[in-house]
Design a protein around this motif. Sequence first.
Motif, mmCIF file in Angstrom:
data_model
loop_
_atom_site.group_PDB
_atom_site.id
_atom_site.type_symbol
_atom_site.label_atom_id
_atom_site.label_comp_id
_atom_site.label_asym_id
_atom_site.label_seq_id
_atom_site.Cartn_x
_atom_site.Cartn_y
_atom_site.Cartn_z
ATOM 1 N N ALA A 1 0.838 -1.200 0.000
ATOM 2 C CA ALA A 1 0.000 0.000 0.000
ATOM 3 C C ALA A 1 0.876 1.254 0.000
ATOM 4 C CB ALA A 1 -0.914 -0.001 1.225
ATOM 5 N N LEU A 2 0.415 2.304 -0.672
ATOM 6 C CA LEU A 2 1.205 3.534 -0.769
ATOM 7 C C LEU A 2 1.541 4.106 0.599
ATOM 8 C CD1 LEU A 2 -0.546 5.436 -3.709
ATOM 9 C CD2 LEU A 2 1.562 4.099 -3.784
ATOM 10 N N GLU A 3 0.601 3.994 1.546
ATOM 11 C CA GLU A 3 0.808 4.575 2.873
ATOM 12 C C GLU A 3 1.782 3.767 3.724
ATOM 13 O OE1 GLU A 3 -1.968 6.785 1.050
ATOM 14 O OE2 GLU A 3 -2.257 4.638 1.344
ATOM 15 N N GLU A 4 2.191 2.576 3.270
ATOM 16 C CA GLU A 4 3.087 1.729 4.059
ATOM 17 C C GLU A 4 4.430 1.486 3.383
ATOM 18 O OE1 GLU A 4 0.925 -1.825 4.964
ATOM 19 O OE2 GLU A 4 -0.385 -0.820 6.399
ATOM 20 N N VAL A 5 4.634 2.100 2.222
ATOM 21 C CA VAL A 5 5.854 1.830 1.457
ATOM 22 C C VAL A 5 7.096 2.425 2.118
ATOM 23 C CG1 VAL A 5 5.851 3.880 -0.025
ATOM 24 C CG2 VAL A 5 6.682 1.692 -0.931
ATOM 25 N N ASP A 6 6.928 3.424 2.999
ATOM 26 C CA ASP A 6 8.069 4.084 3.642
ATOM 27 C C ASP A 6 8.921 3.110 4.437
ATOM 28 O OD1 ASP A 6 7.342 7.286 3.496
ATOM 29 O OD2 ASP A 6 5.573 6.021 3.611
ATOM 30 N N VAL A 7 8.287 2.091 5.024
ATOM 31 C CA VAL A 7 9.013 1.132 5.861
ATOM 32 C C VAL A 7 10.100 0.410 5.063
ATOM 33 C CG1 VAL A 7 8.753 -0.913 7.326
ATOM 34 C CG2 VAL A 7 6.966 0.825 7.285
ATOM 35 N N LEU A 8 9.853 0.172 3.779
ATOM 36 C CA LEU A 8 10.808 -0.560 2.942
ATOM 37 C C LEU A 8 12.126 0.187 2.776
ATOM 38 C CD1 LEU A 8 8.405 -1.706 0.060
ATOM 39 C CD2 LEU A 8 9.134 -3.030 2.060
ATOM 40 N N PHE A 9 12.091 1.499 2.983
ATOM 41 C CA PHE A 9 13.283 2.317 2.761
ATOM 42 C C PHE A 9 13.856 2.874 4.063
ATOM 43 C CE2 PHE A 9 10.804 2.274 -1.093
ATOM 44 C CZ PHE A 9 11.753 2.055 -2.078
ATOM 45 N N GLY A 10 13.526 2.224 5.170
ATOM 46 C CA GLY A 10 14.074 2.630 6.451
ATOM 47 C C GLY A 10 13.301 3.720 7.154
ATOM 48 N N GLY A 11 12.145 4.099 6.616
ATOM 49 C CA GLY A 11 11.319 5.118 7.247
ATOM 50 C C GLY A 11 10.302 4.514 8.196
ATOM 51 N N GLN A 12 9.492 5.355 8.790
ATOM 52 C CA GLN A 12 8.461 4.883 9.698
ATOM 53 C C GLN A 12 7.174 4.588 8.933
ATOM 54 O OE1 GLN A 12 8.422 6.978 13.671
ATOM 55 N NE2 GLN A 12 9.554 8.521 12.541
ATOM 56 N N ASN A 13 6.320 3.763 9.522
ATOM 57 C CA ASN A 13 5.031 3.465 8.917
ATOM 58 C C ASN A 13 4.112 4.665 9.134
ATOM 59 O OD1 ASN A 13 2.289 2.513 8.497
ATOM 60 N ND2 ASN A 13 3.134 0.434 8.518
ATOM 61 N N HIS A 14 3.895 5.450 8.074
ATOM 62 C CA HIS A 14 3.128 6.685 8.207
ATOM 63 C C HIS A 14 1.690 6.412 8.607
ATOM 64 C CE1 HIS A 14 5.975 9.442 5.677
ATOM 65 N NE2 HIS A 14 6.628 8.625 6.476
ATOM 66 N N GLN A 15 1.148 5.280 8.181
ATOM 67 C CA GLN A 15 -0.227 4.964 8.522
ATOM 68 C C GLN A 15 -0.370 4.681 10.014
ATOM 69 O OE1 GLN A 15 -1.929 1.800 6.196
ATOM 70 N NE2 GLN A 15 -3.847 1.785 7.337
ATOM 71 N N GLU A 16 0.508 3.847 10.553
ATOM 72 C CA GLU A 16 0.414 3.499 11.973
ATOM 73 C C GLU A 16 0.764 4.686 12.867
ATOM 74 O OE1 GLU A 16 2.820 0.078 12.606
ATOM 75 O OE2 GLU A 16 1.458 -1.284 11.516
ATOM 76 N N LYS A 17 1.785 5.441 12.499
ATOM 77 C CA LYS A 17 2.156 6.607 13.309
ATOM 78 C C LYS A 17 1.060 7.671 13.271
ATOM 79 C CE LYS A 17 6.220 5.126 14.562
ATOM 80 N NZ LYS A 17 6.527 4.830 15.991
ATOM 81 N N GLY A 18 0.459 7.848 12.102
ATOM 82 C CA GLY A 18 -0.651 8.788 12.017
ATOM 83 C C GLY A 18 -1.843 8.321 12.810
ATOM 84 N N GLY A 19 -2.067 7.003 12.842
ATOM 85 C CA GLY A 19 -3.152 6.456 13.655
ATOM 86 C C GLY A 19 -2.955 6.744 15.135
ATOM 87 N N ASN A 20 -1.706 6.698 15.590
ATOM 88 C CA ASN A 20 -1.425 7.025 16.992
ATOM 89 C C ASN A 20 -1.727 8.483 17.290
ATOM 90 O OD1 ASN A 20 -0.552 4.396 17.440
ATOM 91 N ND2 ASN A 20 1.611 4.882 17.035
ATOM 92 N N ILE A 21 -1.363 9.360 16.345
ATOM 93 C CA ILE A 21 -1.633 10.781 16.535
ATOM 94 C C ILE A 21 -3.134 11.046 16.583
ATOM 95 C CG2 ILE A 21 -1.421 13.066 15.470
ATOM 96 C CD1 ILE A 21 1.268 12.147 14.299
ATOM 97 N N LEU A 22 -3.887 10.345 15.719
ATOM 98 C CA LEU A 22 -5.333 10.525 15.672
ATOM 99 C C LEU A 22 -6.062 9.718 16.736
ATOM 100 C CD1 LEU A 22 -5.920 10.353 11.799
ATOM 101 C CD2 LEU A 22 -5.927 12.386 13.236
ATOM 102 N N ASP A 23 -5.294 8.905 17.495
ATOM 103 C CA ASP A 23 -5.865 8.074 18.561
ATOM 104 C C ASP A 23 -6.905 7.096 18.006
ATOM 105 O OD1 ASP A 23 -6.027 7.157 21.136
ATOM 106 O OD2 ASP A 23 -7.593 8.588 21.731
ATOM 107 N N VAL A 24 -6.511 6.401 16.929
ATOM 108 C CA VAL A 24 -7.385 5.417 16.292
ATOM 109 C C VAL A 24 -7.096 4.048 16.887
ATOM 110 C CG1 VAL A 24 -7.967 4.301 14.115
ATOM 111 C CG2 VAL A 24 -7.499 6.740 14.170
ATOM 112 N N ALA A 25 -8.137 3.298 17.204
ATOM 113 C CA ALA A 25 -7.976 1.977 17.824
ATOM 114 C C ALA A 25 -7.265 1.004 16.888
ATOM 115 C CB ALA A 25 -9.346 1.423 18.225
ATOM 116 N N ASP A 26 -7.681 0.959 15.629
ATOM 117 C CA ASP A 26 -7.073 0.079 14.632
ATOM 118 C C ASP A 26 -6.653 0.937 13.440
ATOM 119 O OD1 ASP A 26 -6.334 -1.761 12.743
ATOM 120 O OD2 ASP A 26 -8.077 -3.059 12.984
#
Length: 517
Positions: A460-485
């Motif tokens: 998925a486009l929102e998870e491709v960052d992990v492949l290049f040593g970056g953070q998972n933008h989807q999961e980190k953004g979910g933490n900021i938004l306080d999303v359960a899943d």
Amino acid sequence: MVSKSRVYNWYIGLLSAGCMVLYGYDASVFNAVQVNDQWKNWFDHPEKNKNLLGLINTSYSIGAIVAGWFLGGPTADFLGRRWGMGIGCFITIIATFVQCFAPQHQLGVFIFGRVLIGIGQGIALTAGPVYIGEMTPPEIRGKVMSFWQLFWSVGSFIAYWVNYASSQHVKTLGEWTWKMVVIFQLLVPLIIICQLPFIPESPRWFIQRGNRIDDARNSLRRVRDTEQQVEDELLAIREAITFEKEVVSGSYVALWKDPSVRKRLLLAFVINIGQQLSGQGTLNTYSSTIYKSVWPSTKTINLINAINATCGILFTANAVWTVDRFGRKALLIVGALGMAVCMLVVPVIGLETPTTATGGKEQPVGIAIVFMLFLFIFFYKPTWGATVWVYTSEIFSMNVRSQAVGMCSQMQNVAQCIFNQFFPQFFANCGLKAFFFFMSTNMCLAAFVWLCLPETRKVALEEVDVLFGGQNHQEKGGNILDVADAHHAQLGVDNVVGTDDKIAPVVHHDETSREIR
């Protein structure tokens, strides 16, 4: 049974891929007209000056580089992906008229038209792949993007066959022998412009520009099968963009600030430069000049170019079923090795066989050389042709995607601009020995891909960052938004919905509409 939304996905994807027809057509136009006697006479035989011939070709690249680096990304980000494609097509139409109706003896006007067409296509070629990547689901993204390169071959196909048909009626057409080839470039941009108002804008652009959640949701409903898919993707987009704006940067500064983005930028630069230095860019631009050393007949050369363009469509179609089955990395390695072998065999055949009195080769030798160059295209089209565009369009995060894709794709023109400027002199001095350079380049490209590129197939486009040593933008953004899943939106229960600059929890229990308001 194929769903209605999946068919619509293919429709909007293929319409966007039509922007590549502009590139393929124009790249083939100059190759076709530079051996046209009427064109030579109209502009006082510029082919006699090898440096001037290189300048005419690279003038397109100069316009495309300026647009790709400085205009394409901002246009697609501030006005939208559709506007980016539309503006690029409109400029291409204007530039076509400038080239076609350049006054006799005024080569400068023709060159200006090529600069202008480069600007138009640089803008369109930035917005097009970004739109395809953002609108298509991961499972078919590679297949749809394969048509991006396929449509380059379609543009080349149209240009060469129009040129061949025109060359059969020189006495009737006169100067329109070459003008007919140029004016046909109006066809595809007009078709694209007429259809753009009826396709949805990218949902990722709606969220990025003003957090327009309802517009993004409506856009997704036109291209996804279920409400759950719509809400899951909408949540993923919002999570990624929230993280990028709050933690990384919402501007192009992230291109230099984020180490993982810098890494991706460098990798994409290399493979886009490599695409042109593989030999394809030079073959497409100067194949007429190269074939002239083998076949003395211009009509024969025109026919070979037209058949080559036809085969190019068939060969590129291989990417549709291979890119998501075998992955991007495997295709790039196999393609580079196959091209290296072809670039070894061609000069060996040419150098080890005698030259005829007319300056060409015996027919069997000529056929063997043409066959190897066709085999080169067989390896190039589904790999370094299609897959480089697929890879470039899907590895960048939302905050820099348009600008990064524009910069990386125009590295093709940077490489082509530099190399094509001196290739006519290089080929004049070295002849077929010049192909050994391409052989070496392809061997290096195979090693680079093996050692440096991660696989991105069906990520998925929102998870491709992990492949290049970056953070998972989807999961980190979910933490900021306080999303359960972070990966799944819950329909009919508490979900967070951003309004303007605020993040607020909202409870909605309407099971009939199954919407999150």
